[in-house]
Write a protein that holds these residues in place. Structure first.
Motif, PDB file in Angstrom:
ATOM      1  N   ALA A 174       3.172  12.705  19.014  1.00 44.75           N
ATOM      2  CA  ALA A 174       2.485  13.338  17.871  1.00 44.75           C
ATOM      3  C   ALA A 174       2.341  12.351  16.728  1.00 44.75           C
ATOM      4  CB  ALA A 174       3.248  14.583  17.416  1.00 44.75           C
ATOM      5  N   VAL A 175       3.437  11.668  16.415  1.00 45.80           N
ATOM      6  CA  VAL A 175       3.400  10.730  15.295  1.00 45.80           C
ATOM      7  C   VAL A 175       2.547   9.509  15.631  1.00 45.80           C
ATOM      8  CG1 VAL A 175       4.794   9.223  13.813  1.00 45.80           C
ATOM      9  CG2 VAL A 175       5.570  11.553  14.318  1.00 45.80           C
ATOM     10  N   ASP A 176       2.702   8.997  16.854  1.00 47.67           N
ATOM     11  CA  ASP A 176       1.867   7.852  17.247  1.00 47.67           C
ATOM     12  C   ASP A 176       0.377   8.212  17.154  1.00 47.67           C
ATOM     13  OD1 ASP A 176       4.121   6.404  17.749  1.00 47.67           O
ATOM     14  OD2 ASP A 176       4.011   6.532  19.941  1.00 47.67           O
ATOM     15  N   LYS A 177       0.044   9.373  17.686  1.00 47.11           N
ATOM     16  CA  LYS A 177      -1.369   9.776  17.736  1.00 47.11           C
ATOM     17  C   LYS A 177      -1.914  10.042  16.332  1.00 47.11           C
ATOM     18  CE  LYS A 177      -5.102  10.602  19.976  1.00 47.11           C
ATOM     19  NZ  LYS A 177      -5.721   9.509  20.740  1.00 47.11           N
ATOM     20  N   VAL A 208       8.501  10.926  11.987  1.00 49.20           N
ATOM     21  CA  VAL A 208       7.703  10.653  10.783  1.00 49.20           C
ATOM     22  C   VAL A 208       8.453   9.652   9.905  1.00 49.20           C
ATOM     23  CG1 VAL A 208       6.827  11.643   8.619  1.00 49.20           C
ATOM     24  CG2 VAL A 208       6.437  12.849  10.794  1.00 49.20           C
ATOM     25  N   ALA A 209       9.742   9.925   9.726  1.00 52.18           N
ATOM     26  CA  ALA A 209      10.552   9.037   8.879  1.00 52.18           C
ATOM     27  C   ALA A 209      10.635   7.631   9.472  1.00 52.18           C
ATOM     28  CB  ALA A 209      11.948   9.630   8.710  1.00 52.18           C
ATOM     29  N   LYS A 210      10.882   7.559  10.779  1.00 47.57           N
ATOM     30  CA  LYS A 210      11.005   6.241  11.426  1.00 47.57           C
ATOM     31  C   LYS A 210       9.722   5.422  11.323  1.00 47.57           C
ATOM     32  CE  LYS A 210      14.219   7.950  14.899  1.00 47.57           C
ATOM     33  NZ  LYS A 210      14.203   8.409  16.310  1.00 47.57           N
ATOM     34  N   SER A 211       8.600   6.121  11.245  1.00 47.90           N
ATOM     35  CA  SER A 211       7.312   5.417  11.145  1.00 47.90           C
ATOM     36  C   SER A 211       7.074   4.890   9.733  1.00 47.90           C
ATOM     37  CB  SER A 211       6.165   6.362  11.534  1.00 47.90           C
ATOM     38  OG  SER A 211       5.854   7.242  10.461  1.00 47.90           O
ATOM     39  N   GLY A 212       7.978   5.237   8.808  1.00 47.22           N
ATOM     40  CA  GLY A 212       7.806   4.789   7.433  1.00 47.22           C
ATOM     41  C   GLY A 212       6.867   5.661   6.618  1.00 47.22           C
ATOM     42  N   SER A 213       6.503   6.807   7.179  1.00 53.89           N
ATOM     43  CA  SER A 213       5.605   7.716   6.473  1.00 53.89           C
ATOM     44  C   SER A 213       6.414   8.737   5.662  1.00 53.89           C
ATOM     45  CB  SER A 213       4.729   8.482   7.472  1.00 53.89           C
ATOM     46  OG  SER A 213       4.034   7.569   8.297  1.00 53.89           O
ATOM     47  N   GLY A 220      15.203  16.667   9.950  1.00 52.88           N
ATOM     48  CA  GLY A 220      15.075  15.498  10.817  1.00 52.88           C
ATOM     49  C   GLY A 220      14.678  14.253  10.044  1.00 52.88           C
ATOM     50  N   ALA A 221      13.727  14.407   9.149  1.00 53.11           N
ATOM     51  CA  ALA A 221      13.276  13.259   8.356  1.00 53.11           C
ATOM     52  C   ALA A 221      14.394  12.777   7.441  1.00 53.11           C
ATOM     53  CB  ALA A 221      12.047  13.643   7.522  1.00 53.11           C
ATOM     54  N   HIS A 222      15.123  13.720   6.899  1.00 57.71           N
ATOM     55  CA  HIS A 222      16.236  13.415   5.994  1.00 57.71           C
ATOM     56  C   HIS A 222      17.318  12.629   6.726  1.00 57.71           C
ATOM     57  CE1 HIS A 222      19.791  14.426   3.478  1.00 57.71           C
ATOM     58  NE2 HIS A 222      18.910  14.294   2.506  1.00 57.71           N
ATOM     59  N   ASP A 223      17.674  13.114   7.901  1.00 60.22           N
ATOM     60  CA  ASP A 223      18.714  12.431   8.681  1.00 60.22           C
ATOM     61  C   ASP A 223      18.274  11.030   9.111  1.00 60.22           C
ATOM     62  OD1 ASP A 223      20.333  14.597   8.384  1.00 60.22           O
ATOM     63  OD2 ASP A 223      20.238  15.284  10.459  1.00 60.22           O
ATOM     64  N   ALA A 224      16.961  10.831   9.199  1.00 59.40           N
ATOM     65  CA  ALA A 224      16.449   9.497   9.581  1.00 59.40           C
ATOM     66  C   ALA A 224      16.104   8.669   8.346  1.00 59.40           C
ATOM     67  CB  ALA A 224      15.232   9.661  10.481  1.00 59.40           C
ATOM     68  N   ASN A 225      16.651   9.092   7.197  1.00 63.62           N
ATOM     69  CA  ASN A 225      16.471   8.348   5.936  1.00 63.62           C
ATOM     70  C   ASN A 225      15.030   8.281   5.447  1.00 63.62           C
ATOM     71  OD1 ASN A 225      19.252   7.670   5.613  1.00 63.62           O
ATOM     72  ND2 ASN A 225      18.981   6.268   7.346  1.00 63.62           N
ATOM     73  N   PRO A 236       0.832  -1.207   0.000  1.00 62.52           N
ATOM     74  CA  PRO A 236       0.000   0.000   0.000  1.00 62.52           C
ATOM     75  C   PRO A 236       0.871   1.263   0.000  1.00 62.52           C
ATOM     76  CG  PRO A 236       0.044  -0.956   2.188  1.00 62.52           C
ATOM     77  CD  PRO A 236       0.816  -1.883   1.296  1.00 62.52           C
ATOM     78  N   LYS A 237       0.304   2.331  -0.518  1.00 54.57           N
ATOM     79  CA  LYS A 237       0.984   3.623  -0.530  1.00 54.57           C
ATOM     80  C   LYS A 237       1.331   4.044   0.904  1.00 54.57           C
ATOM     81  CE  LYS A 237      -1.049   7.569  -1.417  1.00 54.57           C
ATOM     82  NZ  LYS A 237      -0.224   8.468  -0.578  1.00 54.57           N
ATOM     83  N   LYS A 238       2.479   4.697   1.042  1.00 53.52           N
ATOM     84  CA  LYS A 238       2.866   5.186   2.363  1.00 53.52           C
ATOM     85  C   LYS A 238       1.946   6.311   2.828  1.00 53.52           C
ATOM     86  CE  LYS A 238       7.768   4.047   2.055  1.00 53.52           C
ATOM     87  NZ  LYS A 238       9.136   4.590   1.923  1.00 53.52           N
ATOM     88  N   ILE A 239       1.835   6.432   4.137  1.00 50.52           N
ATOM     89  CA  ILE A 239       1.045   7.526   4.711  1.00 50.52           C
ATOM     90  C   ILE A 239       1.808   8.840   4.539  1.00 50.52           C
ATOM     91  CG2 ILE A 239       0.331   8.446   6.968  1.00 50.52           C
ATOM     92  CD1 ILE A 239      -0.569   5.583   7.650  1.00 50.52           C
ATOM     93  N   GLN A 240       1.076   9.912   4.220  1.00 46.96           N
ATOM     94  CA  GLN A 240       1.693  11.231   4.032  1.00 46.96           C
ATOM     95  C   GLN A 240       1.315  12.138   5.215  1.00 46.96           C
ATOM     96  OE1 GLN A 240       1.698  10.878  -0.878  1.00 46.96           O
ATOM     97  NE2 GLN A 240       0.758  12.699   0.035  1.00 46.96           N
ATOM     98  N   ILE A 241       2.326  12.547   5.979  1.00 43.94           N
ATOM     99  CA  ILE A 241       2.089  13.386   7.159  1.00 43.94           C
ATOM    100  C   ILE A 241       2.650  14.778   6.912  1.00 43.94           C
ATOM    101  CG2 ILE A 241       2.599  13.703   9.619  1.00 43.94           C
ATOM    102  CD1 ILE A 241       2.710  10.659   9.901  1.00 43.94           C
ATOM    103  N   LEU A 242       1.776  15.764   7.066  1.00 47.18           N
ATOM    104  CA  LEU A 242       2.163  17.169   6.894  1.00 47.18           C
ATOM    105  C   LEU A 242       2.574  17.755   8.240  1.00 47.18           C
ATOM    106  CD1 LEU A 242       2.110  19.919   5.243  1.00 47.18           C
ATOM    107  CD2 LEU A 242      -0.296  20.089   5.917  1.00 47.18           C
ATOM    108  N   VAL A 243       3.745  18.374   8.292  1.00 48.13           N
ATOM    109  CA  VAL A 243       4.160  19.078   9.509  1.00 48.13           C
ATOM    110  C   VAL A 243       4.161  20.581   9.215  1.00 48.13           C
ATOM    111  CG1 VAL A 243       6.020  19.445  11.187  1.00 48.13           C
ATOM    112  CG2 VAL A 243       5.516  17.134  10.360  1.00 48.13           C
TER     113      VAL A 243
END
Lengths: 171, 171, 171, 171
Positions: free
Chosen positions: A159-162, A32-37, A54-59, A2-9
């Protein structure tokens, strides 16, 4: 797959973003990145830049939807840039592109994104004690329609979990 | 690490896309992916779908910028979806988001994207003998301004090689 | 002859607009017309419809900028219709089209227009005691930037007089 | 009283507009005004300016929908200005705002408006022998879908008579 979830910050841009905001935004982007989103953002400075960093550094994968027509205006941590050439009207594209939204403080621009997301009935969470005009809507509705309540949380991880929980519940 | 190049692939949508167009579009998407570039598309059917499919199978990253407001309208091979809610006005966003454009046939919608890209002075290549109203502009300018010439090529591999060359030359 | 001033009237749509709001909006539209200004509005129901109605009855010119793509969706008192096909993103076009804005209550949609106008630094006045989320910004700034203060007034006549004064001062 | 018909006049902008184009556009604007219709245009130079001038001199109402965010960029004959801040993406707003379209030559910008109108299935007429890339579509369809044929006419008076006839027939 399935398509990845898209989270707007969203949150304070360069004008208003403190070191504390940047730290929180960086951690939020990483979560966000660690969650695979996929991280969606407005692609410019302040909270947008720190979250992308932050997302970039977490790949993670980062998308910047910017007001300008020229991709070079985006911050250096955007993997994909959507240069809209529409000015701040792009705030609505940010909302349309989000499965859910995380709010970190913010002024009038962040508020217009919140209004767009509220009218789109998108799940929203807001990190507490980040200040700004958006603060008042935490654990509250934007208006009498009670479309969707903005849920307050205390940390980037929460925040990400919720938001993931709310996104799942909304599908 | 510099940002990846973003290549837009445009052409016939479901109405007008033959098996031949789909085959060529699939291979073009695959070549875009193999080049390490991001595939941008309108995110719907026909050439858009086939190009996304090809890029996806070659482990590339695909972005669909769609007319609708709901991400679920995008084809299944879009990794990132930008649901614009702006209708076909999104043709201009496609052009703005492209470092270069590859054309595979196409009708009025493709032509509006070509006009946008021409006014944006974006490099364009077109695969020959794919038919459609856009055919006439191969190795030609759209109008008297001579902004940018649409370069004709014969294969998907040539299309990607040529567009990368033109993008590099334009920077 | 210089171009006429364009005044945007915003506020509660059908959901939220009481008889009192409609009465005030009708009078505001009429005052806009009597001042020789063009009435700009979102072209739909509630405050938008009542303001158009009032301006129309006072022989003014009314423009409706609507979210839909089909002009027939506008209210019957719009002399000119701009069907945007952009959804609520059109809130930003309303602001861009205004020399000044008059606010009559309003929820999240009105608030997004206020944010747009605030970022555009457009003069704004708000009629007091009309309720809604926008109420709190009367005689206040939207955020810490202090771009422009929303001035409170008590009657439609005062609203038009004040906005004309602010528009003149801003030129 | 039913809403007035809105006629969009498009064609060469300053780059490409000859004295002959200006003369024809001026007369077309005047004929639109005399028919009691509202003139919609892109609000800038060349054919847009001449058409607005003609309509203005014939006491018509003129609306300019411009790419910029600042109304002062519109030509001096626009009674109402819609500053979109969306760049040339506004070509689609022009089409959405039209009950019918009159074409007077034109390059890539005019062609993008024709594509938008064609996809919107709006009636179109084109004055013959005005040159430009749009010339080839006179008495023709833009693509294989055969949505709507662009009807060729020889004079401004014929253009307005024919477009009114087509608009009436399409309702």
């Amino acid at each position: 797959m399935p398509k990845k979830i898209q989270i707007l910050v969203i949150g304070h841009n360069t004008n208003g973003c403190t070191e504390e905001h940047s730290k929180i935004a960086y951690e939020t982007g990483a979560e966000v990145a660690k969650s695979g989103s996929v991280l969606i953002s407005g692609g410019l400075g302040g909270v947008m830049l720190a979250a992308c960093h932050g997302a970039h550094d977490a790949n993670g994968l980062t998308v910047g939807i910017i007001p300008q027509k020229d991709a070079s205006e985006a911050n250096e941590y955007c993997d994909v840039v959507i240069p809209t050439g529409m000015g701040l009207m792009r705030d609505f594209l940010n909302s349309h592109s989000a499965d859910g939204i995380i709010i970190i403080g913010g002024g009038s621009g962040t508020l217009s994104e919140i209004c767009a997301a509220y009218m789109d009935k998108k799940p929203m969470v807001s990190i507490r004690n980040m200040g700004g005009v958006t603060q008042q809507f935490i654990d509250n509705y934007v208006d009498h329609r009670k479309n969707i309540k903005i849920i307050g949380v205390d940390t980037p991880k929460q925040a990400v979990d919720k938001i993931l929980e709310l996104i799942t519940a909304s599908k």
